[in-house]
Design an enzyme around this catalytic site. Structure first.
Site, PDB file in Angstrom:
ATOM      1  N   GLY B  31       0.789  -1.223   0.000  1.00  0.00           N
ATOM      2  CA  GLY B  31       0.000   0.000   0.000  1.00  0.00           C
ATOM      3  C   GLY B  31       0.821   1.272   0.000  1.00  0.00           C
ATOM      4  O   GLY B  31       0.280   2.360  -0.148  1.00  0.00           O
ATOM      5  N   CYS B 243     -26.456 -12.294 -20.303  1.00  0.00           N
ATOM      6  CA  CYS B 243     -26.201 -13.591 -19.659  1.00  0.00           C
ATOM      7  C   CYS B 243     -27.077 -13.821 -18.432  1.00  0.00           C
ATOM      8  O   CYS B 243     -27.081 -14.903 -17.869  1.00  0.00           O
ATOM      9  CB  CYS B 243     -24.728 -13.732 -19.301  1.00  0.00           C
ATOM     10  SG  CYS B 243     -24.254 -12.796 -17.815  1.00  0.00           S
ATOM     11  N   CYS B 271     -19.131 -12.479 -19.189  1.00  0.00           N
ATOM     12  CA  CYS B 271     -20.445 -12.565 -19.817  1.00  0.00           C
ATOM     13  C   CYS B 271     -20.418 -13.639 -20.924  1.00  0.00           C
ATOM     14  O   CYS B 271     -21.297 -14.488 -21.021  1.00  0.00           O
ATOM     15  CB  CYS B 271     -20.812 -11.201 -20.397  1.00  0.00           C
ATOM     16  SG  CYS B 271     -22.563 -11.028 -20.774  1.00  0.00           S
TER      17      CYS B 271
END
Lengths: 232, 283, 251
Positions: B31, B243, B271
């Site tokens: 981070g 979908c 998808c």
């Protein structure tokens, strides 16, 4: 009776640096002793240094010479040498001062102004407020004024607020600077009563009383402050 | 074949080593933003120059690269970057999330969970999560060093006070390993939970701002919130028009001038796979 | 006597000019200490050195026995958000002008880990009322507040985490006289209620008299006189203090 406040060789000279260092001696060799339950009236001509002495006794003016011994919490505190924190503590617990003029704190109600030094001395808020109201009633300050800040009060009303504030905490030593100057006869009598009660309770009192009638009524003896010769 | 005259993956080897050192530091301090000497790339800032330099530095000849932009493999940015690496590194590319070893992304995390064998490279426009709150860089660095992050919560507080909820729908700030506040790049807040304990290594590259940071595999990543206003990943409350998925992140499409709308998966590969799955099952 | 802050032998030169010349000062729990003097006397420099924001050339500053000057930035900031508070002369230096009043008050709470929005907001409302700002203005930006309100907001933001020691740098500096009086009175009441220790830098003698138990008079980097507030102001000894007091009307 025990001596609660005494001075030894107290002297005070003002040096006016803005006037070329002019030195004005006001007090010299003042030896004053005040016992518990005793009221000492300061006398002397105007400008002799009565108010200066009072202010020295309260620590408001620094002493130039000598000692100011206050019986404070079981020992003698020398107000002429004590540091600021010790003076503040002595004022909280031991020595009270009623000046001629009320230093008004903006927006604080009269009742709170009177209760404040009692609470500083450890009195519970509710008790302090009750005693504040009782004292203000006794000094004939109308109840409708108790909740108001005293900024707009008349001189006599402000002085009575100041008196209530001074007598409230029952300090062992009390300094009174012209406590009745702006009061009418009825209220003067009440102040005489308050002083008498304080003496009965063992308070050592030092006062400046211009009013001869009041002085006669409360003073056990008179201490004369002698004017100093101008050294300049 | 690779383009003649270019080193493998465009960058020279010294630059790649420099960037890899920055990446190693970034992995070591999850981070935390590591400065690096970003190079001029043959495309403008804002087109993923940071992500491309990270990808170029970790790319090997055996890698299979997938590039998505807003979840889609077939948008200009994704196509350009894929073609760039095909030309300068000669590596294989794919649209299938499961087949890629490196996935470079702008604005999305694929729906399909990533594995330990994959690396996700984010393109980052603004690496500093406190950018809009504290104008001084020296001060933001001090804030990170001291983990003095009250200010970020002030921003979230302001959202709730004004709007009744935390309004950040993307680039929603996260706490990495309970130490560094980090910008997840402009991914939808919906994707934030996928960063938490992800099996894949996540690398973030900001080209213009010249910063690299990282989240190593299996690192806690927590979205900031309040106890009484907990973080909620938001998606449009519809099923994909193609979908039928009710769990994927959806894009809204305007279908005609009459205001007709449709919602479809933003992740085109996901998808596609769902469309083919029933067929495969049927065969 | 519970000593909070204690500084000894502070020296600091800016070129040939001595901003601090062998300054010593201490502050006890519950005590209000004023530093007075005109511009350039070194009083603001002293405040910054005591708050650990500036290093002196030599000398020591201790808070509860710990070395302030030797603290790391992290330790100093932790102190700044817990035990200490700082009220700036210009509210812009102490407030976030682009953040709502509630956010400004809540920031220190959040910095200390408060994570319950409702509680933070309730606390912010209570503090706004305490500094006499209508709680309905909790979501307004401070830039829409008057100067006096901004300063009161800064005080709420500083006191919300109940610091022990508050540094104040000319808190009434840029305000109209009528607004000054109200602010001073508010500070006086809060100091009293919360038992705060305050180190206040001011050139306003009346403010020092109203608020301070003790006073230090600074001139050219030196403390020329110090002591009980009413004694220093009513019976000033040093020529400079006499000049300072005599130039004030009815202090």
């Amino acid at each position: 009776m025990t001596i609660l406040l005494r001075t030894e060789g107290l002297g005070k000279t003002f040096t006016l640096h803005l006037q070329g260092g002019t030195r004005i001696p006001v007090l010299g060799g003042v030896d004053l002793a005040v016992r518990a339950g005793e009221c000492v009236a300061l006398s002397g001509p105007s400008g002799a240094g009565k108010s200066t002495l009072m202010r020295c006794l309260y620590g408001n003016y620094g002493a130039g010479a000598g000692r100011i011994l206050l019986a404070h919490q079981g020992r003698d505190l020398d107000l002429a040498r004590a540091d600021a924190r010790a003076v503040i503590e002595a004022r909280r617990q031991t020595i009270g001062y009623v000046s001629q003029f009320l230093r008004v704190i903006p927006r604080v109600s009269t009742r709170d102004i009177v209760a404040e030094p009692m609470m500083a001395r450890g009195v519970a808020r509710v008790d302090a407020l009750a005693r504040a109201s009782a004292l203000l009633d006794r000094l004939n300050l109308p109840e409708r004024l108790h909740g108001l800040p005293p900024a707009t009060f008349s001189g006599g009303e402000q002085q009575r607020v100041n008196l209530a504030r001074g007598f409230g905490p029952r300090h062992p030593v009390l300094l009174l600077d012209e406590p009745t100057a702006s009061l009418d006869a009825a209220n003067r009598a009440i102040v005489i009563g308050l002083i008498d009660e304080a003496k009965q309770a063992g308070t050592a009192i030092v006062g400046i009383f211009h009013d001869a009638e009041v002085r006669e009524a409360v003073a056990d003896r008179v201490f004369t402050v002698e004017p100093m010769q101008d050294a300049a | 074949m690779t383009e003649a005259g270019y080193n493998f993956a465009y960058l020279d080897e010294a630059t790649k080593r420099m960037i890899r050192r920055a990446i190693l530091k970034a992995v070591a301090i999850p981070g935390h933003q590591i400065p690096f000497g970003a190079r001029e790339m043959p495309l403008p800032y804002g087109w993923g120059t940071g992500g491309i330099q990270v990808t170029a530095s970790i790319l090997g000849p055996q890698d299979v690269l997938k590039v998505i932009d807003q979840g889609a493999d077939d948008t200009t940015n994704a196509v350009s970057i894929r073609r760039f690496f095909t030309r300068v590194a000669g590596i294989a590319t794919t649209d299938a999330t499961g087949e890629a070893s490196i996935i470079q992304t702008r604005h999305r995390i694929p729906e399909k969970p990533l594995t330990e064998n994959q690396i996700l490279v984010y393109q980052v426009p603004q690496p500093e999560p406190l950018f809009k709150l504290e104008p001084h860089r020296a001060e933001t660095r001090r804030i990170h060093a001291l983990a003095d992050y009250g200010l970020m919560h002030v921003r979230l507080y302001e959202d709730i006070a004004r709007l009744g909820h935390i309004a950040k729908a993307y680039d929603y700030p996260v706490m990495v390993n309970e130490r560094y506040l980090m910008s997840p790049s402009p991914i939808p807040a919906f994707d934030n939970p996928k960063m938490h304990q992800m099996a894949a290594l996540q690398l973030f590259g900001a080209g213009r701002e010249k910063r690299i940071y990282a989240v190593p595999p299996y690192t806690p990543v927590r979205s900031l919130d309040f106890e009484d206003h907990p973080f909620r990943p938001i998606r449009a409350p519809h099923a994909c028009a193609i979908c039928g998925s009710r769990t994927s992140y959806l894009d809204e499409l305007i279908t005609n001038d009459a205001g007709g709308r449709a919602f479809i998966c933003s992740d085109t590969d996901y998808c596609q796979e769902r469309q083919e799955a029933p067929k495969a099952a049927a065969e | 006597m519970n000593l909070l802050l204690e500084a000894r032998g502070l020296h600091l030169k800016f070129g040939a000019i001595a901003a601090l010349d062998d300054v010593a000062i201490d502050v006890s729990a519950g005590e209000v200490v004023a530093i007075v003097g005109e511009s350039g006397s070194g009083k603001t420099t002293l405040l910054r050195v005591l708050a650990g924001q500036m290093a002196p050339d030599s000398g020591t500053v201790r808070y509860l026995g710990g070395d302030v000057l030797g603290m790391t930035e992290a330790e100093r900031r932790r102190l700044m958000r817990t035990d200490w508070g700082f009220v700036h002369q210009n509210p812009r230096d102490g407030l976030r002008m682009g953040v709502s009043a509630g956010g400004n008050v809540g920031e220190r709470l959040m910095a200390l880990g408060a994570r319950h929005y409702g509680n933070i907001r309730d606390e912010a409302k209570a503090w706004l009322q305490r500094v006499e700002i209508d709680a309905a203005r909790i979501d307004d930006l401070p830039r829409h507040f008057s100067g006096g309100m901004q300063q009161r907001l800064q005080i709420a933001r500083t006191l919300v985490t109940r610091p022990k020691l508050v540094f104040m740098d000319e808190p009434t500096g840029g305000l109209d006289v009528s607004v000054q009086a109200r602010l001073l009175d508010l500070i006086r009441a809060l100091v009293h209620e919360l038992g705060l220790s305050v180190l206040i830098v001011t050139h306003d003698i009346a403010a020092a008299r109203l608020l301070a138990d003790r006073i230090l008079v600074m001139r050219r980097g030196q403390v020329v006189e110090q002591g009980l507030t009413d004694r220093v102001l009513d019976d000033p000894q040093h020529p400079y203090t006499q000049l300072l007091v005599s130039s004030v009307l009815a202090a």
